[in-house]
Design a protein around this motif. Sequence first.
Motif, short mmCIF file in Angstrom:
data_model
loop_
_atom_site.label_atom_id
_atom_site.label_comp_id
_atom_site.label_asym_id
_atom_site.label_seq_id
_atom_site.Cartn_x
_atom_site.Cartn_y
_atom_site.Cartn_z
N GLY A 369 0.80 -1.23 0.00
CA GLY A 369 0.00 0.00 0.00
C GLY A 369 0.82 1.27 0.00
O GLY A 369 0.34 2.31 0.42
N ALA A 370 2.05 1.21 -0.48
CA ALA A 370 2.92 2.39 -0.48
C ALA A 370 2.77 3.14 -1.80
O ALA A 370 2.67 2.54 -2.87
CB ALA A 370 4.38 1.98 -0.28
N GLU A 371 2.79 4.46 -1.73
CA GLU A 371 2.72 5.28 -2.94
C GLU A 371 4.10 5.51 -3.54
O GLU A 371 4.22 5.74 -4.75
CB GLU A 371 2.08 6.63 -2.62
CG GLU A 371 0.61 6.54 -2.26
CD GLU A 371 -0.01 7.92 -2.07
OE1 GLU A 371 0.73 8.91 -2.25
OE2 GLU A 371 -1.21 7.99 -1.75
N ALA A 372 5.12 5.48 -2.74
CA ALA A 372 6.49 5.69 -3.22
C ALA A 372 7.39 4.63 -2.61
O ALA A 372 7.36 4.40 -1.40
CB ALA A 372 6.99 7.09 -2.86
N VAL A 373 8.17 3.97 -3.48
CA VAL A 373 9.07 2.90 -3.04
C VAL A 373 10.45 3.18 -3.62
O VAL A 373 10.59 3.57 -4.78
CB VAL A 373 8.58 1.51 -3.51
CG1 VAL A 373 9.54 0.42 -3.03
CG2 VAL A 373 7.17 1.24 -3.01
N LEU A 374 11.47 2.98 -2.78
CA LEU A 374 12.86 3.14 -3.21
C LEU A 374 13.65 1.94 -2.72
O LEU A 374 13.65 1.64 -1.52
CB LEU A 374 13.46 4.43 -2.65
CG LEU A 374 14.97 4.62 -2.84
CD1 LEU A 374 15.33 4.67 -4.31
CD2 LEU A 374 15.46 5.89 -2.13
N THR A 375 14.30 1.24 -3.66
CA THR A 375 15.13 0.08 -3.32
C THR A 375 16.54 0.32 -3.81
O THR A 375 16.75 0.65 -4.98
CB THR A 375 14.57 -1.20 -3.96
OG1 THR A 375 13.25 -1.44 -3.44
CG2 THR A 375 15.46 -2.40 -3.63
N VAL A 376 17.51 0.17 -2.89
CA VAL A 376 18.92 0.40 -3.20
C VAL A 376 19.70 -0.84 -2.79
O VAL A 376 19.45 -1.42 -1.72
CB VAL A 376 19.46 1.64 -2.46
CG1 VAL A 376 20.93 1.86 -2.77
CG2 VAL A 376 18.66 2.87 -2.83
N ALA A 377 20.64 -1.24 -3.65
CA ALA A 377 21.47 -2.40 -3.34
C ALA A 377 22.44 -2.06 -2.21
O ALA A 377 23.08 -1.00 -2.22
CB ALA A 377 22.24 -2.85 -4.58
N VAL A 378 22.56 -2.96 -1.24
CA VAL A 378 23.56 -2.85 -0.17
C VAL A 378 24.75 -3.69 -0.61
O VAL A 378 24.64 -4.91 -0.74
CB VAL A 378 23.00 -3.34 1.17
CG1 VAL A 378 24.08 -3.25 2.25
CG2 VAL A 378 21.78 -2.54 1.57
N SER A 379 25.87 -3.04 -0.87
CA SER A 379 26.98 -3.75 -1.48
C SER A 379 28.30 -3.31 -0.88
O SER A 379 28.41 -2.24 -0.29
CB SER A 379 26.99 -3.54 -3.00
OG SER A 379 27.03 -2.16 -3.30
N VAL A 380 29.30 -4.17 -1.10
CA VAL A 380 30.69 -3.87 -0.76
C VAL A 380 31.50 -4.14 -2.02
O VAL A 380 31.65 -5.29 -2.43
CB VAL A 380 31.20 -4.72 0.41
CG1 VAL A 380 32.69 -4.44 0.64
CG2 VAL A 380 30.43 -4.42 1.67
N GLY A 381 31.99 -3.08 -2.65
CA GLY A 381 32.65 -3.26 -3.93
C GLY A 381 31.64 -3.70 -4.97
O GLY A 381 30.60 -3.08 -5.18
#
Length: 663
Positions: A369-381
Amino acid sequence: MRRDPSVGRLLTRSFAVLVALIVCSGLAEMTTVLVQHRVVRELSTHVQPLELANARLRAVLGDAQRGLRGYLLTGDAQVLDTYLAARGEYTQASLNLLELATAAEEPAVDAQLIRADIWWALAEQQRRAPPRSDTAARFVTEGKPLFQAFVSENEAFDRALARRVTTLQRRSSWLGGVTVVVVIVLTLVAAATAGVTALLTARRITRPLGGVARVLDERGAGRLDARADTGRGPTEIRAVAAAVNAMADERERIRVAECDVARLRSEVRELGYRIRAHLRVQDAIGEAIRGLAATMDADHVLVRMAPGQTGVPQHASLGDEHLAGRLALLAACDVGWLSGGDVWTTDDAAPAGDVQPPEAEIRACAEAGAEAVLTVAVSVGEECLGALTLLRDHGPAFTPVDVRLVEVVAADLGRGVHLARLYEREQHLVARLQELDTAKTDFMSTVSHELRTPLTSISGYVELLLDADAGELNAPQAKMLDVIGRNTRRLRDLIEEMLILSKIESGAFSTSREPVELVSLVEHAVEVIAPAAAKAAVTLHTEVHGPLPLHADPDQLDRAVMNLLANAVKFTPAGGEVRVAARREGAEIVLVVADTGMGIPAGEQKALFTRFFRASNAVRQAVPGTGLGLAIVSTVVDNHDGRIEVESAEGAGTTFTIRLPAA
C-alpha cells in the motif's frame, strides 16, 4: 501608477534634438576648417611664393645697380661681375614672377617689368662707358630715377600682396570666431536639452530603477526579505522589479531547498558514522533502519540480505513488519535481481537496459500500500550483500537527492555490515588464540615444574658420582659425568628461563624492591662468569666506580647482569675481550657490557628483545641458545623503570647499555 506614454517619445525627441545639434555643430566646424584650409592653401601656394618672387626681382635689380655703380666709380672689373650675375638671374626671376601672377595681378607685374627693362637698357649704356669718366657720372645720374621708378612699382605690388594677406587672415579669423560662437550656442542648447532629458529621466526612470538597484544591494548585504516596488515607474521598470522579485522568491526557494539538502546530508553523514561505529551486524542494521525512517521521512524500512550471506540476519524492518505485518510479502521476495550499485524507485521511467524488479517484487510493493518505493542495493565493492527498501504510504515521490542520500547510507551499511562481520570473526579468532596462548603458557609452566624435580635428582646423583661416593671413577667415566653435569646445568637454566617467561606472560612476574648496591652485583657476576671466560680464552675487563645505590629486586637484577655477561662471553671468539663498566651519570646508574664478538646484523636488531629470537649469524655458526635471555633482561629493565640500548655491527662486536634510576 499609470504608465506615462510620453516618456518614450520624450527620450526619442531629446535624442533627435541632440543628434541634430551635434550634426549642426559638426557642419559649422567643418565649414570653418574648409575655409581656413582654403586660406592657408592660397597663402602658402600663391601669395607667399608671389611675395618671394617679387622680393627676389627687387634683390636682383638691387645687386645689378650696386655692382654697376661700383664698377663705374672704381673701375674694378670684379665688381662688374656682380652686375653680370644679376643680369643673368633677371630673366629667370621675371619669368617666375609672371608664372605666379594671376590675370588680375599681371598689370602690376608688367608695370614693374617695363620699368625694369628701361633701367636695364640704360644700365647697358653705363656698362660701356669708361669708368670714372664724366659720361659714366652722367649715366649714373640718369639711371637713378629710372631705378627708383622700378622700386616704386615693386613696393606698390608688394603692398598689394600684403593687403591681400591681411584680408585673408581677417576673413579666416572672423569665420573662426563665428564658428566658435555657433558651437558654443549649439553646445549650450545641447547641454540644456541633455539636462532636461536627464531631469525627466531621473524623475520617471532613474528613481524607480534606483529603487530596484537598492533592493539588489540589500539582498547582496544579506537582507533576503527585501523586495522591489512593482507599482512605480514605467511598465518596463515595473516588469524589471517584478522579475527581480520573482528571482528573489526562486532564490529563497532554492536556498530553503539547499538548507534542507544540507541538513539531510549532515544527518546522513552522522548516520553513517553511527552505522560504522557498531561492532555487531544486527546493531548496524538496526541503526540504519531507525536513522533512515527519521531522516528520509519513510513510513516503512526493510533490509533483506542476499542468499548465501552468513553471520547476518536475513531480514530486518522498522517495527518487525517483515514477520507478520505489511512487509511480510515483500520480505519473502528474492533480491537476486540486484547487483552492486543498483537503484530502483517507483514512477521512474527507466530506459531499456536499466535495472527492473521482477513482477513479484512489484506486486509485493503494491500489496504494502505504499505510494512511493525506493530500493537500493547494499553492497561492498562489486558484491551485493542485500537490498535496502524505503516505503512512503503518503507523500511525495523520492527525489534524485533522496536517492543519492539513501545510496550513501546503503554504502555505509554495506561497509558497516562487512566490518562488523570481520570484527565478530576476529573476536572469535582472538578468543581462540587467547585460549591457545593460555593453554601454551599453562603447559610451559606445568612442564617446567615437572622437569625441575627429576632434573634436581639427576644433578644430585651426578654430584655424588663425581664425589666418588659410589666408588672411584676412571678418567673416561669422570669425563662423561662432567658432560652430563654441564648439560644438566644448561637444562636447569633453560627451565628457569621458561618459568620466568611463563610468569611474565601470566602477569605473575612481580618485582620486590629493596636497597641494592650494583657494585657488589657486578663483581659477583664477573666472579661467576670468570671460569667460563677463561675456558673460552676471553679476557674480562671491569671498570666499576661506586657507590652505585639502587632500589631494585636483587635476584632479577642479578639474572639480567648474568644473562648479558653470559651472552657476551658466548658470542665472543677466543682471543676477544668483554668489558663491564658501571658508573653514575646524574640521576641514573649506567651499566655497560661490551664485547668484541660476532655482532648482530643491522636489520635484525629491532627484534633483538623478542622472545625466542636468535640472530641469523648465530644460527649459521650453531652457537647454542634459546633466545629468551634478552627478552628477560628487557622485562627486568622495564620493571625497574629503566631502559636498555644496543649498539652493534656484524663482525665488530656488541654493546648493551642499561640505564636505571639511582636510589
